[in-house]
Design an enzyme around this catalytic site. Sequence first.
Site, short mmCIF file in Angstrom:
data_model
loop_
_atom_site.label_atom_id
_atom_site.label_comp_id
_atom_site.label_asym_id
_atom_site.label_seq_id
_atom_site.Cartn_x
_atom_site.Cartn_y
_atom_site.Cartn_z
N GLY A 69 11.59 -9.95 9.33
CA GLY A 69 11.85 -8.52 9.36
C GLY A 69 10.73 -7.77 8.68
N ALA A 92 9.66 -4.41 8.98
CA ALA A 92 9.59 -2.96 8.89
C ALA A 92 8.98 -2.60 7.53
CB ALA A 92 10.98 -2.35 9.07
N ASN A 108 8.66 -11.65 12.84
CA ASN A 108 9.32 -10.46 13.37
C ASN A 108 9.48 -10.63 14.87
OD1 ASN A 108 10.04 -7.56 12.26
ND2 ASN A 108 9.28 -7.28 14.35
N LYS A 133 19.41 0.44 -3.25
CA LYS A 133 18.36 -0.39 -3.84
C LYS A 133 17.48 0.44 -4.77
CE LYS A 133 15.24 -3.58 -4.54
NZ LYS A 133 15.46 -4.56 -5.63
N GLU A 192 17.27 -0.44 -13.52
CA GLU A 192 16.39 -1.48 -14.05
C GLU A 192 15.34 -0.89 -14.99
OE1 GLU A 192 12.71 -3.82 -12.05
OE2 GLU A 192 14.62 -3.98 -10.97
N TYR A 193 14.76 0.25 -14.61
CA TYR A 193 13.80 0.92 -15.48
C TYR A 193 14.44 1.21 -16.84
CZ TYR A 193 9.93 2.15 -12.24
OH TYR A 193 8.85 2.12 -11.41
N ARG A 222 6.88 4.99 -19.36
CA ARG A 222 5.84 4.30 -18.61
C ARG A 222 4.61 5.19 -18.42
NH1 ARG A 222 8.25 -0.10 -14.36
NH2 ARG A 222 10.03 -0.76 -15.61
#
Length: 440
Positions: free
Chosen positions: A25, A27, A48, A139, A146-147, A247
């Site tokens: 995949g 993309a 793909n 996501k 997560e940050y 950051r």
Amino acid sequence: MTSPAPAPPAAAAAQSPPPRIGLAGLATMGQNLALNIAEKGFPISVYNRTAAKVDSTLSRAAAEGALPVLGHRDPRDFVLSLARPRTVVLLVQAGPAVDATIDALSPYLDAGDAIAAAQTEDGPCVTFVGPGGAGNFVKMVHNGIEYGDMQLIAEAYDVLHRVGGLSNSEIADVFAEWNKGELESFLVEITADIFTVADPLEGSTSGALVDKILDKTGMKGTGKWTVQQAAELAVAAPTIAASLDGRYLSGLKDERVAAASVLEEEGMPVGLLEKINVDKKVLVDRVRQALYSSKVCSYAQGMNLLRAKSVEQGWNLNLAELSRIWKGGCIIRARFLDRIKKAYDRNPELANLIVDREFAREMVQRQGAWRWVVARAVEAGISTPGMSASLSYFDTYRCNRLPANLIQAQRDLFGAHTYERIDRPGSFHTEWTKLAREGK
């Protein structure tokens, strides 16, 4: 041993051992993930159904330095190119495309090969998230959380090291112990490991590798997108935003060094502003409680952002189910995600994790230690933007009367924006300056 891993040329990639990872995949997300893996020096096979996607991926790999990417247009060749047991990552559109890709690959897979989802006691960590871009958005928010999580852990380490004087081996033991309790998580687990690794370029007696790493943090953009979306949706996400600012500031290494020098000349010490005398065990326990409470706030902000976007887009996101699939196979997987799932199972319309009875009780029990850690860090001149932002978020959210009344009065004075009253309905405007002058 750890050593730089330069990407081999394309010709060498074909002669190297078979890739351990295959990705089907190509993309935008699939292509970027494949190239990111290859950039880190790990050979990868890609496939793909549309050959043009394979060609564009290989062209990008060549343009970016002949990264070790092997392209395949035939499912059989793709599967057989992988080292056994084979691991295949699917990044294709949800629905029929997933079934079609699995059907194409399955005839060539052997027992022990895996098309990946992580497993927990609640089943595979995969689900249909929702229509449109729901999966991508979830996501993105995962990465925003997560940050925040990484920033908070780094601050905990900084306080333990600079206030408590804990050595790297002591810090490794602390995080390993924390990983046996309420803070059990992937990030806490790997943090314990990091502090045990000696510098491989200088020998085992030269100290920990982590101390040799430049204090500049990279980023891929998902934290920034999370904060941008939070602003667009009017969702407070101060812990995640503080981690992003952290950051950005870390990238100003030369400016920070220069600032330290200028301020030192004006009487500001480079080290601690104030020596904090505290028993190590007491400090460790209080930092644990502060880290836990701050993490709850970070996750709460992420879940509220998901809920707001779900309402805007009509996605009908199941926050309990999202908590379930994050329990395994992802960076923010943590023991308390099971309790987050149960909180949303109890009340799918839960306004905030902070007001779930179980989490509320824990936050109240830990807030004394939390405040102590933030206060001591401020006194000592140690930056704790994530913990401080989390504590401010907690205090603001629990406050039944904020000073926003003054802000609204200011807005009405200079811009006639009107205001509401607490004692009667409707919108009001006052000629503040005129009345103030008349009152004098």
